[in-house]
Every structure is written in C-alpha cells, then in structure tokens.
Design a protein around this motif. Sequence first.
Motif, PDB file in Angstrom:
ATOM      1  N   ASN A 185       4.787  10.989 -98.537  1.00 58.40           N
ATOM      2  CA  ASN A 185       4.746  10.285 -99.878  1.00 58.40           C
ATOM      3  C   ASN A 185       3.285   9.840-100.017  1.00 58.40           C
ATOM      4  OD1 ASN A 185       7.408  11.028-100.262  1.00 58.40           O
ATOM      5  ND2 ASN A 185       8.029   9.094 -99.633  1.00 58.40           N
ATOM      6  N   MET A 214       4.945  14.195-101.491  1.00 60.35           N
ATOM      7  CA  MET A 214       5.702  13.715-102.808  1.00 60.35           C
ATOM      8  C   MET A 214       4.663  13.003-103.515  1.00 60.35           C
ATOM      9  SD  MET A 214       9.630  13.592-102.016  1.00 60.35           S
ATOM     10  CE  MET A 214      10.391  13.477-103.539  1.00 60.35           C
ATOM     11  N   LEU A 216       4.405  10.021-105.784  1.00 62.75           N
ATOM     12  CA  LEU A 216       5.565   8.905-106.235  1.00 62.75           C
ATOM     13  C   LEU A 216       4.803   7.958-107.099  1.00 62.75           C
ATOM     14  CD1 LEU A 216       7.450   7.929-103.178  1.00 62.75           C
ATOM     15  CD2 LEU A 216       8.055   9.782-104.846  1.00 62.75           C
ATOM     16  N   TYR A 243      11.397   7.896-112.104  1.00 57.25           N
ATOM     17  CA  TYR A 243      10.193   7.010-111.946  1.00 57.25           C
ATOM     18  C   TYR A 243       9.425   7.149-113.527  1.00 57.25           C
ATOM     19  CZ  TYR A 243      10.726   6.605-106.882  1.00 57.25           C
ATOM     20  OH  TYR A 243      11.434   6.452-105.741  1.00 57.25           O
ATOM     21  N   THR A 277      13.568  14.817-106.494  1.00 56.04           N
ATOM     22  CA  THR A 277      14.581  13.920-106.306  1.00 56.04           C
ATOM     23  C   THR A 277      15.592  13.488-107.574  1.00 56.04           C
ATOM     24  OG1 THR A 277      13.549  13.169-104.336  1.00 56.04           O
ATOM     25  CG2 THR A 277      15.251  11.912-105.148  1.00 56.04           C
ATOM     26  N   HIS A 279      18.835  11.525-108.176  1.00 55.90           N
ATOM     27  CA  HIS A 279      19.963  10.585-107.815  1.00 55.90           C
ATOM     28  C   HIS A 279      21.611  10.919-108.494  1.00 55.90           C
ATOM     29  CE1 HIS A 279      16.227   8.975-106.498  1.00 55.90           C
ATOM     30  NE2 HIS A 279      16.589   8.302-105.311  1.00 55.90           N
ATOM     31  N   SER A 299      17.344   2.025-102.346  1.00 52.99           N
ATOM     32  CA  SER A 299      16.675   3.359-103.020  1.00 52.99           C
ATOM     33  C   SER A 299      16.346   2.985-104.486  1.00 52.99           C
ATOM     34  CB  SER A 299      17.601   4.542-103.185  1.00 52.99           C
ATOM     35  OG  SER A 299      17.172   5.262-104.195  1.00 52.99           O
ATOM     36  N   ARG A 300      14.901   3.095-104.707  1.00 51.67           N
ATOM     37  CA  ARG A 300      14.216   2.807-106.114  1.00 51.67           C
ATOM     38  C   ARG A 300      15.127   3.614-107.094  1.00 51.67           C
ATOM     39  NH1 ARG A 300       7.949   4.000-105.687  1.00 51.67           N
ATOM     40  NH2 ARG A 300       7.745   3.490-107.877  1.00 51.67           N
ATOM     41  N   GLY A 301      15.318   4.973-106.784  1.00 53.37           N
ATOM     42  CA  GLY A 301      15.813   5.712-107.854  1.00 53.37           C
ATOM     43  C   GLY A 301      17.385   5.465-107.884  1.00 53.37           C
ATOM     44  N   ASP A 340      19.513  10.301-102.049  1.00 55.40           N
ATOM     45  CA  ASP A 340      20.487   9.473-101.405  1.00 55.40           C
ATOM     46  C   ASP A 340      20.308   7.851-102.009  1.00 55.40           C
ATOM     47  OD1 ASP A 340      18.060   9.286 -99.996  1.00 55.40           O
ATOM     48  OD2 ASP A 340      18.828   8.792 -98.184  1.00 55.40           O
ATOM     49  N   ARG A 343      21.813   5.076 -99.663  1.00 60.46           N
ATOM     50  CA  ARG A 343      21.394   5.235 -98.209  1.00 60.46           C
ATOM     51  C   ARG A 343      21.265   3.647 -97.736  1.00 60.46           C
ATOM     52  NH1 ARG A 343      16.322   6.725-100.345  1.00 60.46           N
ATOM     53  NH2 ARG A 343      14.841   4.986-100.370  1.00 60.46           N
ATOM     54  N   GLU A 379      19.288  14.826 -99.279  1.00 57.17           N
ATOM     55  CA  GLU A 379      18.604  13.728 -98.896  1.00 57.17           C
ATOM     56  C   GLU A 379      19.370  12.770 -98.030  1.00 57.17           C
ATOM     57  OE1 GLU A 379      15.956  11.551-101.363  1.00 57.17           O
ATOM     58  OE2 GLU A 379      14.916  13.386-102.329  1.00 57.17           O
ATOM     59  N   GLY A 380      18.870  12.359 -96.872  1.00 56.88           N
ATOM     60  CA  GLY A 380      19.671  11.571 -95.915  1.00 56.88           C
ATOM     61  C   GLY A 380      18.858  10.208 -95.527  1.00 56.88           C
ATOM     62  N   TYR A 406      17.376  16.531 -95.431  1.00 53.86           N
ATOM     63  CA  TYR A 406      16.078  16.057 -95.372  1.00 53.86           C
ATOM     64  C   TYR A 406      15.978  14.545 -95.499  1.00 53.86           C
ATOM     65  CZ  TYR A 406      11.836  14.351 -98.642  1.00 53.86           C
ATOM     66  OH  TYR A 406      10.860  13.732 -98.901  1.00 53.86           O
ATOM     67  N   THR A 407      15.639  13.781 -94.580  1.00 55.91           N
ATOM     68  CA  THR A 407      15.852  12.433 -94.173  1.00 55.91           C
ATOM     69  C   THR A 407      14.675  11.607 -93.973  1.00 55.91           C
ATOM     70  OG1 THR A 407      15.869  12.695 -91.733  1.00 55.91           O
ATOM     71  CG2 THR A 407      18.036  13.234 -92.805  1.00 55.91           C
ATOM     72  N   LEU A 408      14.907  10.259 -94.308  1.00 55.55           N
ATOM     73  CA  LEU A 408      13.912   9.367 -94.351  1.00 55.55           C
ATOM     74  C   LEU A 408      14.149   8.576 -93.046  1.00 55.55           C
ATOM     75  CD1 LEU A 408      11.576   7.752 -96.166  1.00 55.55           C
ATOM     76  CD2 LEU A 408      13.614   6.534 -97.158  1.00 55.55           C
TER      77      LEU A 408
HETATM   78  C1  IRN Z   1      13.897  11.174 -98.526  1.00 51.21           C
HETATM   79  C2  IRN Z   1      15.289  11.135 -97.947  1.00 51.21           C
HETATM   80  N1  IRN Z   1      15.567  10.026 -98.619  1.00 51.21           N
HETATM   81  C3  IRN Z   1      14.835   9.445 -99.389  1.00 51.21           C
HETATM   82  N2  IRN Z   1      13.677  10.292 -99.317  1.00 51.21           N
HETATM   83  C4  IRN Z   1      12.480  10.101 -99.923  1.00 51.21           C
HETATM   84  O1  IRN Z   1      12.185   8.428-100.219  1.00 51.21           O
HETATM   85  C5  IRN Z   1      12.580  10.680-101.527  1.00 51.21           C
HETATM   86  O2  IRN Z   1      12.418  11.743-101.439  1.00 51.21           O
HETATM   87  C6  IRN Z   1      11.366   9.845-101.881  1.00 51.21           C
HETATM   88  O3  IRN Z   1      10.260  10.465-101.563  1.00 51.21           O
HETATM   89  C7  IRN Z   1      11.629   8.469-101.491  1.00 51.21           C
HETATM   90  C8  IRN Z   1      12.026   7.458-102.386  1.00 51.21           C
HETATM   91  O4  IRN Z   1      13.213   7.647-102.610  1.00 51.21           O
HETATM   92  P1  IRN Z   1      14.092   6.565-103.725  1.00 51.21           P
HETATM   93  O5  IRN Z   1      13.778   5.112-102.855  1.00 51.21           O
HETATM   94  O6  IRN Z   1      13.829   6.795-105.029  1.00 51.21           O
HETATM   95  O7  IRN Z   1      15.542   6.994-103.369  1.00 51.21           O
END
Ligand code: IRN
Length: 593
Positions: A185, A214, A216, A243, A277, A279, A299-301, A340, A343, A379-380, A406-408
């Motif tokens: 990111n 990504m 952001l 965003y 992404t 949500h 999660s921001r989104g 996610d 999450r 996403e996870g 696809y996990t963070l």
């Molecule tokens: C990946 C897996 N879960 C979340 N991400 C990434 O986290 C997502 O693709 C994005 O780049 C970043 C912030 O996401 P949120 O906080 O808006 O969910």
Amino acid sequence: MSADLSEHHTAQNHPSHTLDHLEEGELRVPVTRIALDDSPEGANPDFVTYRTAGPGSDPIRGLPPLRADWVSGRGDVETYQGRGRELSDDGRSAVRRGAASAEWQGAKPEPRRAVYGRRITQMHYAKAGVITQEMRFVALREDCDVELVRSEVAAGRAIIPNNINHPESEPMIIGKAFLVKINANIGNSAVTSSIAEEVDKMQWATRWGADTVMDLSTGDDIHTTREWIIRNSPVPIGTVPIYQALEKVNGDASALSWEIFRDTVIEQCEQGVDYMTIHAGVLLRYVPLTANRVTGIVSRGGSIMAGWCLAHHQENFLYTHFDELCEIFAQYDVAFSLGDGLRPGATADANDAAQFAELDTLAELTARAWEFDVQVMVEGPGHIPFHLVRENVERQQELCKGAPFYTLGPLVTDIAPGYDHVTSAIGATEIARYGTAMLCYVTPKEHLGLPNKDDVKTGVVTYKIAAHAADLAKGHPGAHLRDDALSKARFEFRWKDQFSLSLDPATAEAFHDETLPAEPAKTAHFCSMCGPKFCSMRISQDIRAEFGGATEQATLVASIEEMQAGLRAKSAEFIAAGAEIYQPREKDPIGAP
Ligand code: IRN
Ligand code: FE2
C-alpha cells in the motif's frame, strides 16, 4: 533468452542483477538475471528469477502499452469520451506539488470499454475455453501449463487483474495454485508527499518485489496522482474508491450516495485501476455485532459504510447496487477485492460473529459477481492469534468456493507496535501456507504513522519472506531453487554470490562487512560467526576433501589434524570450566531491585 540491457534505464537493486526476458513467440516476459561466479565454467550458471519491477520507466512518459494490441485485437472494445474529459483536470497535466514539477509527456489515449453486449473479462474468455495472450504471459511467468491458468481463472480460483485501460501492466495471477503474491500500500494523505514521490514509492515497492500496489491516496490531486502511478506501473493497481467518494462529500459519510460512488468508480475504471476494494459485506444488521469488541471497527472503508448505514438506517448501498457494480466492472475487466470491513483489529476480537457474518455475505457476493464473469478476490484479517489463523482461510475457501483470499497480515499479537511487519509476517506465513493467495504487507509504521521509503522496503522484503516461506511449505514447484543456489554459494564460501542471491543484497553485504570489512574476507573460507578454526561449513568441506567428497575447494585454511587439535583444546577448556552449557546466574533476579 536475450540479454537486453540497453533499451531502458533499469531499476535494479544490485549490480549483479540485470533485466532479461523469457521469450515465446511474440511474448516477452521480463525476468531478473542474477550473475554468479561461474568458474569452472558451468558450475554456477546465472540465476533467473521472477521480476515485478518491469522494464523501468521515466515518470513523465510512463511505460509502453504492452497489452494495447492484445486488447484491441480481440475486437470487442471501443474507445469513447470518458469521464476524465468532464473533470477540470484530465490527470495528465502536470505535477503541481512537490519539488519535481514536470509536464506529462507520454501518450494520452482515450479510455476503452466493452462494445455493448460483449463480455471481455479474462474470466469470460477462460470459461469459454479461450486462451488469451494474458494467460500465456502468466503461464510463462509462473513456469506452468497455460491450461492450469485458464482452468483456475474459469473456476474463479484465480484472477488476472488487468483493466483494459491499464495496458502498461504485465499480466500476473493471484490464486492458490500459483506463487503467493504480495501487495504494498502506498498513498499520500493530506500534505505529506508529492505526486512524484508517490510514483517513486510505487517504483521502489515493485523493485523490491511488490506484485501489486494499492494507491490509498486521499486529499488534493488524488486523480492526477493515480494517473501518474498507473501510467508508470508494471503491476496491477488497486484502490478503495470509497475514500475518493468521501473526499467528494468533504468527509461527511452520511452525505455519500450510490450516484457519487458510481461516478467515482467509473472515473477510476477509465483511468485503468485493476482491482477495487468494495466494502459491500458491511450490512446494517451486522454493525451492532461489533459493539462489544475491544477495538470495534478498524477498517477505514468499513467504518465509512457502517457510519452511512447507521445515519440513514438503510442497507449498505454497495450491497443493494451490487449488480450494477458488476455490470460496470465487467465493461473494463476490473476485479473485485471484496473488503473485510468488519475484520478484527485486536486478537481478542478474532473470529467473532461480526467477522464471520460478513464473510457469509462476501461468499454470496462472490457468486453474484461470477454470474457477470467478473473476477473476484476476498479480503481477510487483520489481528488473529496464531492458533486461530488456519480456520480463517479454510472457512473462506469453503464458503467462497476457492475464490482467492487476500489478507492483511494477520498480526498474531498486539504487543509490538514498531515491529508489526514481524507480528504480521508470522500470521501471513501461516495463512498463506494453507491457501491464501495474496498478502497485504504491513510496515513497521503500522498503527503509528505513514510509512516512508525505508518502511516500504522493509515491509516488502518482510512479506517476500512470508510469501516465499509459504511457497516452500506448499512444495510449490521450483520454489526451492533460489534457496538451493544460495545455500550452495554459502557452503562454497562464494560470499558475493550469497549476497547477489539474497532478497536484499546490499544489507547482507553491509552486515558482513561490519565484522569482516576487508576484501579478502569475501573469498575467505570462514565467516565471523565461528572464526577460521571452528567454521562448521569449512570442517565439512575438509572432510569432503579428505574422503573424496563432491566439492573440491582450492586452498584450505588448515589441515584436518590441525583443526581436530583445535577442537580437542576447546573441549578441554569447556570441561575445565565445569561443562555447563548455560552459566549459572550470579544472583536470583526475582526480587532484585
Ligand atoms: C487487505 C485485506 N484486508 C484489508 N486489506 C487492505 O487494507 C485493503 O485492500 C486496503 O488496501 C487496506 C485498507 O482497507 P480498509 O481499512 O479500508 O478496509
Ligand atoms: Fe491493526
């Protein structure tokens, strides 16, 4: 293979690394060639490895449109007057902030979309049994059968994120049957960095091995920043369009609407964003499930959509308009990254009702997107203690019928801010080992601030380790070759080759030089850890030399007898000192001041 070093100014991270290509017909897949000490001839041929940095580009001109003819050659897309023309700034004008101020000098192509009624996604072709150039490129890159690529994409178990408006990108695949991928990111926020710096960060991330990036970015110049990044990016670019939509309503989530969001998505589709992404799984009825969490919604989104749902007391518009979103994505072959939004943001909240309720909805949406032949990944998390990690990927794979996960991270503990690239790489390795296809990196600045260039590098290299460790554990064909080459160099005291083959050659060399800076030390048959007499690797080599082993090394530092005498002396010293492996403590630390 053809050596091809002169045509571009290349982005290499070591003098031993050069740009080369794998060729098949008209396809040319960039790879990194690592030169090794090949004497006697044939002993250590050059090592060729997967390359994410592309050919390198001049930021004001961008990359050549590698896939433009492939896309038009299929005869199912048209150019049109895009939304970019309606914007005051088409995004290609100039770098307006920061130290570097420059005019865009590259191409300004019109956006393209599917001809009405035609399906143009890689998933559509794959289901129809058509093998595209993108699939052939991927097969060459992954060193696998193209039929594996086609069948995995057709089944939804892998995606090739390739917006037709990002022809500069080199096709790559995300799916558990292939190499584990990593995402980095980047993105400015408010006033911290210029457009040129963001392009530089993208190039820097891909140079160290980011498979996707990504953007952001928030704040001013978001459209232009993204334009410059996409035109220069050899890897797929992902975004979180909510965003930018939020920027358009001055940060007031309740003022968002489907129409504002839709227009933002179309604007980004026309620019060439490869995956977004969304949500859409944050349903109104799930929001109360987060009330008793330690960290609520992180999660921001997710928090933007939860805020909107609560403010209007209506269902998430991303969910209610999901089919329209699928129709838009299908026209450009943009892939979903189903967000996610619920999450867990603390290990205490892992695998809870809110998280798994959202996953059920993401599974439903995956199936819906597939009806439109739109490619999907899911996403996870997040923050998950180690013993609960595996369940996450197994559950997702079962519910979402193998759609790429696809996990963070996940971060396996919450106690190490400043080291969350490490806490998360532990979880990332575990989750990738059981089938996660792509890992979103975490930098040392996670939870603390915005990553700078150093943090981006640390995050990428750390995640390369996690992804590669998972490839090894999965027994992915060929994954071990670089390990074997490096180990052989280590055993044969080819120090320079050991550096060249490592993920971060300059750091490896610098660490070595801290204790043994002299040039002869790089050919010495020992390292600073055990010194000349007690090096285990040198001893092994002496034994091989004595008893006719495979490796014939030239000069040995000492004879076997001399070495054994040394070992005997050390043994005597050890016994005389009491033969304790651990020295007893001077005093009991408990109760000490
Ligand atoms: C990946 C897996 N879960 C979340 N991400 C990434 O986290 C997502 O693709 C994005 O780049 C970043 C912030 O996401 P949120 O906080 O808006 O969910
Ligand atoms: Fe976190």
